[in-house]
Scaffold this motif. Structure first.
Motif, PDB file in Angstrom:
ATOM      1  N   LEU A  26       0.845  -1.197   0.000  1.00  0.00           N
ATOM      2  CA  LEU A  26       0.000   0.000   0.000  1.00  0.00           C
ATOM      3  C   LEU A  26       0.878   1.244   0.000  1.00  0.00           C
ATOM      4  CD1 LEU A  26      -2.470  -1.262   2.736  1.00  0.00           C
ATOM      5  CD2 LEU A  26      -2.843  -1.275   0.286  1.00  0.00           C
ATOM      6  N   LYS A  27       0.289   2.346  -0.441  1.00  0.00           N
ATOM      7  CA  LYS A  27       1.055   3.601  -0.515  1.00  0.00           C
ATOM      8  C   LYS A  27       0.822   4.438   0.738  1.00  0.00           C
ATOM      9  CE  LYS A  27       2.401   5.156  -4.971  1.00  0.00           C
ATOM     10  NZ  LYS A  27       2.967   3.880  -5.256  1.00  0.00           N
ATOM     11  N   ALA A  28       1.919   4.984   1.303  1.00  0.00           N
ATOM     12  CA  ALA A  28       1.783   5.825   2.496  1.00  0.00           C
ATOM     13  C   ALA A  28       2.214   7.248   2.165  1.00  0.00           C
ATOM     14  CB  ALA A  28       2.656   5.262   3.610  1.00  0.00           C
ATOM     15  N   HIS A  29       1.404   8.219   2.612  1.00  0.00           N
ATOM     16  CA  HIS A  29       1.754   9.630   2.422  1.00  0.00           C
ATOM     17  C   HIS A  29       1.964  10.266   3.773  1.00  0.00           C
ATOM     18  CE1 HIS A  29       0.978  10.102  -1.865  1.00  0.00           C
ATOM     19  NE2 HIS A  29       0.134   9.096  -1.672  1.00  0.00           N
ATOM     20  N   LEU A  30       3.151  10.761   3.971  1.00  0.00           N
ATOM     21  CA  LEU A  30       3.474  11.347   5.273  1.00  0.00           C
ATOM     22  C   LEU A  30       3.261  12.854   5.226  1.00  0.00           C
ATOM     23  CD1 LEU A  30       4.892  10.753   8.034  1.00  0.00           C
ATOM     24  CD2 LEU A  30       7.034  11.336   6.899  1.00  0.00           C
ATOM     25  N   SER A  31       2.553  13.389   6.223  1.00  0.00           N
ATOM     26  CA  SER A  31       2.534  14.859   6.306  1.00  0.00           C
ATOM     27  C   SER A  31       2.831  15.294   7.739  1.00  0.00           C
ATOM     28  CB  SER A  31       1.234  15.454   5.757  1.00  0.00           C
ATOM     29  OG  SER A  31       0.135  14.975   6.384  1.00  0.00           O
ATOM     30  N   ARG A  32       3.851  16.145   7.821  1.00  0.00           N
ATOM     31  CA  ARG A  32       4.315  16.588   9.134  1.00  0.00           C
ATOM     32  C   ARG A  32       3.811  17.992   9.401  1.00  0.00           C
ATOM     33  NH1 ARG A  32       8.617  13.589  11.454  1.00  0.00           N
ATOM     34  NH2 ARG A  32       9.690  12.265   9.954  1.00  0.00           N
ATOM     35  N   GLY A  33       3.036  18.164  10.479  1.00  0.00           N
ATOM     36  CA  GLY A  33       2.591  19.498  10.881  1.00  0.00           C
ATOM     37  C   GLY A  33       3.415  19.955  12.070  1.00  0.00           C
ATOM     38  N   ILE A  41      -3.029   6.489   4.160  1.00  0.00           N
ATOM     39  CA  ILE A  41      -2.707   5.237   3.460  1.00  0.00           C
ATOM     40  C   ILE A  41      -3.715   5.022   2.348  1.00  0.00           C
ATOM     41  CG2 ILE A  41      -2.295   2.760   3.740  1.00  0.00           C
ATOM     42  CD1 ILE A  41      -1.973   3.317   6.733  1.00  0.00           C
ATOM     43  N   ILE A  42      -3.200   4.731   1.153  1.00  0.00           N
ATOM     44  CA  ILE A  42      -4.085   4.505   0.009  1.00  0.00           C
ATOM     45  C   ILE A  42      -3.980   3.042  -0.391  1.00  0.00           C
ATOM     46  CG2 ILE A  42      -4.565   5.151  -2.394  1.00  0.00           C
ATOM     47  CD1 ILE A  42      -3.458   7.901  -1.685  1.00  0.00           C
ATOM     48  N   GLY A  43      -5.137   2.424  -0.583  1.00  0.00           N
ATOM     49  CA  GLY A  43      -5.151   1.008  -0.959  1.00  0.00           C
ATOM     50  C   GLY A  43      -6.285   0.306  -0.239  1.00  0.00           C
ATOM     51  N   ASP A  44      -6.335  -0.987  -0.353  1.00  0.00           N
ATOM     52  CA  ASP A  44      -7.430  -1.789   0.189  1.00  0.00           C
ATOM     53  C   ASP A  44      -7.505  -1.673   1.723  1.00  0.00           C
ATOM     54  OD1 ASP A  44      -9.252  -3.653   0.944  1.00  0.00           O
ATOM     55  OD2 ASP A  44      -8.334  -5.326  -0.146  1.00  0.00           O
ATOM     56  N   GLU A  45      -8.534  -0.970   2.170  1.00  0.00           N
ATOM     57  CA  GLU A  45      -8.641  -0.726   3.608  1.00  0.00           C
ATOM     58  C   GLU A  45      -8.888  -2.023   4.394  1.00  0.00           C
ATOM     59  OE1 GLU A  45      -9.851   3.495   4.900  1.00  0.00           O
ATOM     60  OE2 GLU A  45     -11.445   2.227   5.659  1.00  0.00           O
ATOM     61  N   VAL A  65     -11.350   5.594   6.584  1.00  0.00           N
ATOM     62  CA  VAL A  65     -12.053   6.576   5.756  1.00  0.00           C
ATOM     63  C   VAL A  65     -13.285   5.973   5.094  1.00  0.00           C
ATOM     64  CG1 VAL A  65     -10.094   8.111   5.352  1.00  0.00           C
ATOM     65  CG2 VAL A  65     -10.501   6.206   3.793  1.00  0.00           C
ATOM     66  N   LEU A  66     -13.382   4.645   5.108  1.00  0.00           N
ATOM     67  CA  LEU A  66     -14.559   3.996   4.530  1.00  0.00           C
ATOM     68  C   LEU A  66     -15.328   3.286   5.637  1.00  0.00           C
ATOM     69  CD1 LEU A  66     -13.088   2.310   1.334  1.00  0.00           C
ATOM     70  CD2 LEU A  66     -14.588   4.301   1.449  1.00  0.00           C
ATOM     71  N   PRO A  67     -16.660   3.187   5.512  1.00  0.00           N
ATOM     72  CA  PRO A  67     -17.391   2.425   6.523  1.00  0.00           C
ATOM     73  C   PRO A  67     -17.057   0.940   6.388  1.00  0.00           C
ATOM     74  CG  PRO A  67     -18.891   3.176   4.787  1.00  0.00           C
ATOM     75  CD  PRO A  67     -17.537   3.734   4.472  1.00  0.00           C
ATOM     76  N   PRO A  68     -17.054   0.199   7.508  1.00  0.00           N
ATOM     77  CA  PRO A  68     -16.696  -1.215   7.433  1.00  0.00           C
ATOM     78  C   PRO A  68     -17.793  -2.071   6.789  1.00  0.00           C
ATOM     79  CG  PRO A  68     -17.305  -0.610   9.680  1.00  0.00           C
ATOM     80  CD  PRO A  68     -17.317   0.646   8.875  1.00  0.00           C
TER      81      PRO A  68
END
Ligand code: PEP
Ligand code: MN
Length: 351
Positions: A26-33, A41-45, A65-68
Motif C-alpha cells: 500500500l502507498k503511504a503519504h506522510l505529512s508533518r505538521g 494510506i491509500i489502498g485496500d482498507e 475513511v470507509l465504513p466497514p
C-alpha cells in the motif's frame, strides 16, 4: 485509512510505520505538521483493518475513511435497493422503491382459526404481508414458545388463502431450512441481531430477510449485521427499527429511534421499515409513532394486530384491534401520498 502519530513520535518509529504499510503493497503519504504527524494510506482498507495498527509504536489513533459495512453502504451502491417479498406473480410486495410495505398480523401463530380471522381482517384493512411467529424468543422459558412447524404451516395456508406473502421469525440456525420452506421472508429478531451463525445461514439462502435492530445496537452494528447476510450472497435485506433500550421503560418502553431511519437512508441503500408495536408496547402510542416513521422515510410499517388481545398468547397488550389498524392504514396512506406529492414538487423545482 489515516494514522495520527503521537506528538513525541521518533523518526525511527515513523520509518517503521511507513515500512510496515509499504510491506503490504500500500502507498503511504506522510505529512508533518507543527504538532502532529499524519500518515494517509491509500489502498485496500480491508487489508489494514485486519492489522492491529494501534499497536505500532508512535501511533495515537487510526481513522478509517470507509465504513466497514462496504456492501450495505450507500457509497458502494448509490441507488436505493428494492426487496421484493413473495414468489407468486399476483402477490409480490416491494419494500423500497417508493412503495410503503404494510406488514401486519398477530405476534404469534396460535392456531388455524385465530390466524384465519386475523389474516382476513388485516387483509381487508389493507395489509400486504402477513406476519405471525411460530418460534417465539421469549424472555422466560416458561412462556409460550410458539407452535413450531405446525405454526409455519398455518401461516403459509392462511397467507395463501388471502394472497399475502408471509414473514416469520427464525431463531435457530438449524431451523433456517425449515422456515425457508414455508416463509416468503425470514425475520431475524432483535435478540438475534448479532447471532452471526444465524445471519450467515440466512445469508446462504436468497430469501428476503427482515433484520430487526438489536436492543442496544448502534446503527453501525445493525449495518454490520446486514453485512453478514449480504456477504454470503443474499442481497435481499430489509432493516427494521423497533426501538432500543432507553431509561423510561414505564412510559415509552423503548426509545423509538426515528432519527435512525433517516440516518440509515443516508448511510445505506437497504430499505428500512419501522415496528412501532415492539418499540412502544402500547396501542395508544403505536399510530402516532407509525406515522412518525413514515415521515422519517421508512419503506414500510410493521404492526401487531389481534382481534382478541385478551386471549393472545404473546404481546396481547400491544396489539391493535383490526378496526384501529384499518384506521391507521388510511392515515399512513394519506401521509405517504402527501410526502410523495411534496417530493415530486421538490424534484420539479430542482430540475
Ligand atoms: C416479534 O416480532 O414478535 C418480536 C419478538 O420482535 P423483536 O425481535 O423486535 O422484539
Ligand atoms: Mn411480538
Amino acid at each position: 485509512m489515516i494514522l495520527i502519530l503521537k506528538s513525541n513520535v521518533t523518526d525511527e518509529q515513523v520509518q517503521h510505520v511507513l515500512d510496515r504499510v509499504e510491506s503490504l503493497g500500500l502507498k503511504a503519504h506522510l505529512s508533518r505538521g507543527t504538532y502532529r504527524t499524519i500518515v494517509g494510506i491509500i489502498g485496500d482498507e480491508e487489508k489494514l483493518r485486519a492489522l492491529p495498527l494501534h499497536a505500532l509504536p508512535g501511533v495515537l489513533d487510526v481513522i478509517p475513511v470507509l465504513p466497514p459495512y462496504k456492501l450495505a453502504s450507500r457509497e458502494a451502491h448509490p441507488r436505493s435497493s428494492v426487496v421484493e417479498v413473495g414468489s407468486a406473480e399476483d402477490c409480490r410486495v416491494k419494500c423500497g422503491g417508493g412503495h410503503l410495505a404494510l406488514i401486519a398480523g398477530p405476534c404469534a401463530v396460535e392456531g388455524w382459526d385465530q390466524m384465519q380471522r386475523i389474516g382476513r381482517a388485516v387483509k381487508q384493512a389493507g395489509a400486504e404481508i402477513l406476519r405471525g411467529g411460530a418460534f417465539k424468543p421469549r424472555t422466560s422459558p416458561y412462556s409460550f414458545q410458539g407452535l413450531g412447524e405446525d405454526g409455519l404451516k398455518i401461516l403459509r395456508d392462511v397467507g395463501g388463502e388471502h394472497q399475502m406473502p408471509v414473514v416469520t421469525e427464525v431463531t435457530d440456525p438449524r431451523c433456517v431450512e425449515m422456515v425457508d420452506k414455508y416463509a416468503d421472508m425470514m425475520q431475524i429478531g432483535a435478540r438475534n441481531m448479532q447471532n452471526f451463525v444465524l445471519l450467515t445461514e440466512v445469508g446462504k439462502t436468497d430469501k428476503p430477510v427482515l433484520l430487526k435492530r438489536g436492543m442496544s445496537a448502534t446503527v453501525a452494528d445493525l449495518l454490520m449485521s446486514a453485512e453478514y447476510v449480504l456477504s454470503q450472497g443474499n442481497p435481499n435485506v430489509v432493516l427494521c427499527e423497533r426501538g432500543v433500550r432507553g431509561f423510561d421503560a414505564k412510559v415509552t418502553r423503548n426509545l423509538y429511534d426515528v432519527a435512525a431511519v433517516a440516518a440509515v437512508k443516508q448511510l445505506s441503500h437497504l430499505p428500512i421499515i419501522v415496528d412501532p408495536s415492539h418499540a412502544t408496547g402500547q396501542p395508544a402510542l403505536i399510530p402516532p409513532c407509525a406515522l412518525a416513521g413514515v415521515a422519517a422515510g421508512a419503506d414500510g410499517v410493521h404492526i401487531e394486530v389481534h382481534d382478541r388481545p385478551e386471549e393472545a398468547k404473546s404481546d396481547g397488550a400491544q396489539a391493535l384491534l383490526p378496526d384501529q389498524y384499518a384506521k391507521l392504514v388510511i392515515q399512513i396512506r394519506q401521509l405517504a401520498t402527501l410526502l410523495t406529492d411534496s417530493n415530486a414538487v421538490d424534484e420539479g423545482a430542482t430540475q
